[in-house]
Scaffold this active site. Structure first.
Site, PDB file in Angstrom:
ATOM      1  N   GLU A 159     -12.788  -1.775   6.504  1.00  0.00           N
ATOM      2  CA  GLU A 159     -13.711  -0.705   6.834  1.00  0.00           C
ATOM      3  C   GLU A 159     -15.026  -0.885   6.022  1.00  0.00           C
ATOM      4  O   GLU A 159     -15.136  -1.026   5.116  1.00  0.00           O
ATOM      5  CB  GLU A 159     -12.894   0.473   6.317  1.00  0.00           C
ATOM      6  N   HIS A 182     -13.042 -10.684  -4.810  1.00  0.00           N
ATOM      7  CA  HIS A 182     -13.288 -11.460  -3.454  1.00  0.00           C
ATOM      8  C   HIS A 182     -12.214 -10.980  -2.555  1.00  0.00           C
ATOM      9  O   HIS A 182     -10.941 -10.455  -2.822  1.00  0.00           O
ATOM     10  CB  HIS A 182     -13.556 -12.876  -3.552  1.00  0.00           C
ATOM     11  N   HIS A 209      -6.280  -1.156   4.889  1.00  0.00           N
ATOM     12  CA  HIS A 209      -7.496  -1.746   4.963  1.00  0.00           C
ATOM     13  C   HIS A 209      -8.321  -1.789   3.604  1.00  0.00           C
ATOM     14  O   HIS A 209      -7.842  -0.998   2.605  1.00  0.00           O
ATOM     15  CB  HIS A 209      -8.481  -0.759   5.915  1.00  0.00           C
ATOM     16  N   GLU A 236     -13.621 -15.656  -0.427  1.00  0.00           N
ATOM     17  CA  GLU A 236     -13.002 -17.103  -0.448  1.00  0.00           C
ATOM     18  C   GLU A 236     -12.445 -17.425   0.995  1.00  0.00           C
ATOM     19  O   GLU A 236     -11.705 -16.758   1.643  1.00  0.00           O
ATOM     20  CB  GLU A 236     -11.927 -16.813  -1.397  1.00  0.00           C
TER      21      GLU A 236
END
Length: 128
Positions: A56, A74, A5, A122
Site C-alpha cells: 500500500e 527491507h 499488505h 532485497e
C-alpha cells in the site's frame, strides 16, 4: 490468518508507481483518493489481493517528507535473473547499492536497491 499488505508512505506517488510497476514489474491493483482527509492510496503487487500480500503506497497531500526509522529493514522480492534485473534498474537510474552476489557466508545470490523514497528492497535470485 494471512498477511494482507505493507504500507509505505511516499513523497512522490507518480515516481513510486513508475518504480514499482514499470521497473519492479508489479501491477497497480487499485487507487483511491480521500478528499476529506487529503490522501491517496495505491495498492500494487504481483497478484491479486485475494491471495497475495501487496504494498500500500500512501501519499499524504501537503507535507509528505518523512524520516526513515532505524527499525525498518527491507522488503524482499524474488527475481528470475538478478544480474539482468539489476542492470535494467541501474540503466533506469535506480540505486542498486549492493550489487548482485552471494550472501556473506552462503550461496544465495542477493542484491539491494532503493525505491524513490529510499526504502530498501532485497532482491533474491530464484533458486534453480
Amino acid at each position: 490468518m494471512r498477511m494482507l499488505h505493507t504500507m509505505l508512505r511516499v513523497e512522490d506517488l507518480d515516481a513510486s508507481l513508475h518504480f514499482y510497476t514499470n521497473l519492479m514489474g508489479m501491477k497497480l491493483l487499485r487507487k483511491s483518493e480521500n478528499q476529506a482527509y487529503e490522501y491517496t492510496l495505491a495498492f500494487v503487487g504481483y497478484g491479486e489481493e485475494t491471495n497475495t500480500t501487496v504494498l500500500e503506497l500512501t501519499y499524504n497531500w501537503g507535507d509528505n517528507t518523512y524520516e526513515k526509522g532505524t527499525a525498518y529493514g527491507h522488503i524482499a522480492i524474488e527475481v528470475e535473473d538478478i544480474y539482468q534485473f539489476c542492470e535494467n534498474l541501474e540503466q533506469n537510474g535506480c540505486d542498486v547499492y549492493r550489487k548482485p552476489g552471494p550472501v556473506k557466508g552462503g550461496s544465495t545470490v542477493i542484491a539491494f536497491v532503493r525505491d524513490p523514497d529510499g526504502y530498501a528492497i532485497e532482491l533474491i535470485q530464484t533458486k534453480q
